[in-house]
Design a protein around this motif. Structure first.
Motif, mmCIF file in Angstrom:
data_model
loop_
_atom_site.group_PDB
_atom_site.id
_atom_site.type_symbol
_atom_site.label_atom_id
_atom_site.label_comp_id
_atom_site.label_asym_id
_atom_site.label_seq_id
_atom_site.Cartn_x
_atom_site.Cartn_y
_atom_site.Cartn_z
ATOM 1 N N ALA A 81 12.441 -7.910 3.016
ATOM 2 C CA ALA A 81 12.923 -7.086 1.909
ATOM 3 C C ALA A 81 14.107 -7.748 1.219
ATOM 4 C CB ALA A 81 13.315 -5.693 2.406
ATOM 5 N N SER A 122 -0.018 -6.892 -2.698
ATOM 6 C CA SER A 122 -0.761 -5.713 -2.232
ATOM 7 C C SER A 122 -0.749 -5.623 -0.724
ATOM 8 C CB SER A 122 -2.212 -5.737 -2.699
ATOM 9 O OG SER A 122 -2.386 -6.575 -3.783
ATOM 10 N N VAL A 125 2.761 -4.249 0.546
ATOM 11 C CA VAL A 125 3.324 -2.968 0.123
ATOM 12 C C VAL A 125 3.176 -1.895 1.199
ATOM 13 C CG1 VAL A 125 2.889 -1.006 -1.387
ATOM 14 C CG2 VAL A 125 3.238 -3.256 -2.364
ATOM 15 N N GLY A 126 2.032 -1.851 1.826
ATOM 16 C CA GLY A 126 1.814 -0.823 2.836
ATOM 17 C C GLY A 126 2.793 -0.915 3.983
ATOM 18 N N LEU A 128 5.655 -2.475 4.045
ATOM 19 C CA LEU A 128 7.018 -2.220 3.575
ATOM 20 C C LEU A 128 7.267 -0.715 3.473
ATOM 21 C CD1 LEU A 128 7.759 -4.834 0.760
ATOM 22 C CD2 LEU A 128 8.844 -4.644 2.989
ATOM 23 N N SER A 129 6.294 -0.007 2.933
ATOM 24 C CA SER A 129 6.439 1.445 2.790
ATOM 25 C C SER A 129 6.588 2.107 4.152
ATOM 26 C CB SER A 129 5.231 2.034 2.079
ATOM 27 O OG SER A 129 5.101 1.477 0.799
ATOM 28 N N MET A 130 5.811 1.622 5.078
ATOM 29 C CA MET A 130 5.872 2.166 6.428
ATOM 30 C C MET A 130 7.261 1.991 7.011
ATOM 31 S SD MET A 130 3.427 3.598 7.938
ATOM 32 C CE MET A 130 3.658 4.639 9.374
ATOM 33 N N TRP A 131 7.796 0.830 6.805
ATOM 34 C CA TRP A 131 9.124 0.550 7.321
ATOM 35 C C TRP A 131 10.141 1.469 6.654
ATOM 36 C CZ3 TRP A 131 11.864 -4.881 6.943
ATOM 37 C CH2 TRP A 131 12.982 -4.866 7.760
ATOM 38 N N LEU A 132 9.943 1.659 5.351
ATOM 39 C CA LEU A 132 10.822 2.543 4.608
ATOM 40 C C LEU A 132 10.812 3.944 5.206
ATOM 41 C CD1 LEU A 132 10.875 2.084 0.808
ATOM 42 C CD2 LEU A 132 11.565 4.223 1.811
ATOM 43 N N LEU A 133 9.639 4.420 5.535
ATOM 44 C CA LEU A 133 9.552 5.757 6.118
ATOM 45 C C LEU A 133 10.249 5.812 7.473
ATOM 46 C CD1 LEU A 133 5.959 6.949 5.230
ATOM 47 C CD2 LEU A 133 8.114 7.390 4.070
ATOM 48 N N LEU A 135 12.791 4.197 8.313
ATOM 49 C CA LEU A 135 14.230 4.257 8.068
ATOM 50 C C LEU A 135 14.654 5.657 7.665
ATOM 51 C CD1 LEU A 135 15.034 0.888 6.294
ATOM 52 C CD2 LEU A 135 15.941 1.719 8.453
ATOM 53 N N VAL A 136 13.817 6.311 6.866
ATOM 54 C CA VAL A 136 14.107 7.691 6.487
ATOM 55 C C VAL A 136 14.225 8.557 7.736
ATOM 56 C CG1 VAL A 136 13.095 9.750 5.465
ATOM 57 C CG2 VAL A 136 13.110 7.626 4.187
ATOM 58 N N GLU A 137 13.294 8.327 8.639
ATOM 59 C CA GLU A 137 13.309 9.019 9.927
ATOM 60 C C GLU A 137 14.645 8.790 10.645
ATOM 61 O OE1 GLU A 137 10.305 10.995 12.438
ATOM 62 O OE2 GLU A 137 10.062 10.007 10.507
ATOM 63 N N ARG A 138 15.075 7.561 10.600
ATOM 64 C CA ARG A 138 16.290 7.220 11.318
ATOM 65 C C ARG A 138 17.513 7.854 10.668
ATOM 66 N NH1 ARG A 138 17.885 1.395 13.168
ATOM 67 N NH2 ARG A 138 19.688 1.914 14.449
ATOM 68 N N LEU B 84 1.761 5.372 -0.406
ATOM 69 C CA LEU B 84 1.227 4.040 -0.118
ATOM 70 C C LEU B 84 1.079 3.752 1.366
ATOM 71 C CD1 LEU B 84 3.243 2.066 -2.800
ATOM 72 C CD2 LEU B 84 0.781 2.440 -2.771
ATOM 73 N N ALA B 121 0.925 -3.995 -7.467
ATOM 74 C CA ALA B 121 1.666 -4.176 -6.217
ATOM 75 C C ALA B 121 2.866 -5.096 -6.430
ATOM 76 C CB ALA B 121 0.741 -4.748 -5.153
ATOM 77 N N SER B 129 11.610 -2.810 -1.980
ATOM 78 C CA SER B 129 12.514 -3.553 -1.099
ATOM 79 C C SER B 129 13.954 -3.127 -1.334
ATOM 80 C CB SER B 129 12.387 -5.046 -1.343
ATOM 81 O OG SER B 129 11.068 -5.467 -1.091
#
Lengths: 227, 227
Positions: A81, A122, A125-126, A128-133, A135-138, B84, B121, B129
DNA sequence: CGGTGCGTTGACATTTCTCAACTGTTGTGG
DNA sequence: CCACAACAGTTGAGAAATGTCAACGCACCG
């Protein structure tokens, strides 16, 4: 190495030809325990995929204290990222186990490839989004959950042996590092485990923890108050 | 509406033809203050771009407490990462101002377009990011910084009028919501501002804050201890 | 007006940290 | 192989930050 890359969530769906182009930018680098991989603020020369060993990513606050951001193991990647947005490392990274092997994917070349090959985007993106979620959890966890709840949640997320009765868990890092990850003082971690052990909820033996009463542990994870 | 979409970081670099295809999936929906936009766990019917007004995204912990995750204003987007990756909303969202106008981009159609148009994407990876890095920042903040430091950092990040001497700041949300955003009790927020006012660091007048000594405020933001 | 809810203030409880001491383990060099 | 240093982990005592509960003023809205 093609295999390693193809197993990464970022590249799993990539066609062979493109995977090969990524692989052409990659090399394996071996680090010793404690060795610095990069420092906060440096230009982002590469991003990384862990082949073996473990890596700790942390930041230094202005007054010199260290905050653990991630503790990553084989299969994880990091700094992608940073490469794709600001272009410099926003944190420090060190190897925490000897013989930590990283696949380093050269930054400049990857960016060029990235801009000429939209399929690369493409595929990333998936994950990265997963990782983003996550982090939101954290963020949520750090905001509302007490130290005890954070520890309980962490233990319950760990892979466990022994389906039925007591579950057997191996801590993937030293207790000191776990404390940093949970944003609590090592002493607090020690006391929590002690208290739970006295109550028969868990049995601690060094880095091995046996969960004797998952019910209670789950209850602790859910309520914000301390156990 | 093409304009609104083209101004979003996600789509800024998109060619006109593709932008038009995205716009074909979009519609403007108006919400009243307090109206629910979506609830945690629902399938992700769309993702959203704020045209006007403000939106609060929050989660409910198992024991019913509410944790603010984001407070978003015009120009921000949300729920794209959920769409996503997991395909369901990981949080609740409500409009917090009357006449909150959202551009809703229909999820199923967008996913189809997304998979057939790799350029989409590429254009989104950078902003995703960026968002990821800001969450990392927030994790760090919640972990190491005291309530006072978090508030100080927040105030310093806000756009301010008055270049030279005292800076003038308008809080973009009610103090109660700000407290939730900073993960502190409203009473603590009130007391911090009171203390700083008594020391001449700031002057508080409702939602307007005048920073009289930015130096001290910056020092407070940097040290972990309380001001 | 009267209600509803925000913001403030005070008193108090609680969690968590800090500091300090002590133990046990591990790795190293003699 | 031992002695020693270095460091993780534990435990205790006390301090500090922050949350909780309760009461009250005040503004806004019907």
């Amino acid at each position: 190495m093609l295999d390693d890359l193809g197993r990464s969530p970022h590249f799993r769906s990539l066609p062979q030809d493109l995977l090969a182009k990524v692989a052409a930018l990659a090399r394996v680098v071996r680090y010793r325990a404690g060795e610095t991989i990069f420092s906060q603020g440096e230009p982002c020369r590469a991003f990384f995929l862990i082949r073996s060993g473990a890596v700790r990513v942390y930041r230094l606050s202005p007054d010199g204290r260290e905050q653990a951001l991630h503790h990553l193991r084989a299969g994880h990647s990091f700094a992608e990222a940073a490469l794709l947005s600001i272009g410099s490392f926003p944190a420090h990274a060190v190897a925490v186990e000897k013989d930590t092997e990283l696949i380093e994917i050269e930054g400049r070349g990857f960016l060029a490839l990235f801009h000429s090959e939209p399929r690369l985007a493409s595929s990333m993106v998936g994950s990265l989004s997963m990782w983003l979620l996550s982090l939101v959890e954290r963020v949520e966890e750090l905001s509302v959950a007490s130290a005890g709840a954070r520890l309980a949640r962490y233990l319950l997320k760990l892979p466990a042996r022994g389906a039925a009765g007591p579950l057997s868990i191996e801590l993937p890092m030293a207790k000191k590092e776990l404390a940093a990850h949970l944003a609590i003082a090592p002493e607090t971690l020690s006391r929590l485990l002690r208290r739970w052990q006295d109550r028969g909820i868990v049995a601690v033996q060094g880095g091995s923890i046996e969960v004797r009463d998952a019910r209670v542990l789950e209850a602790l994870a859910d309520r914000e108050e301390d156990g």
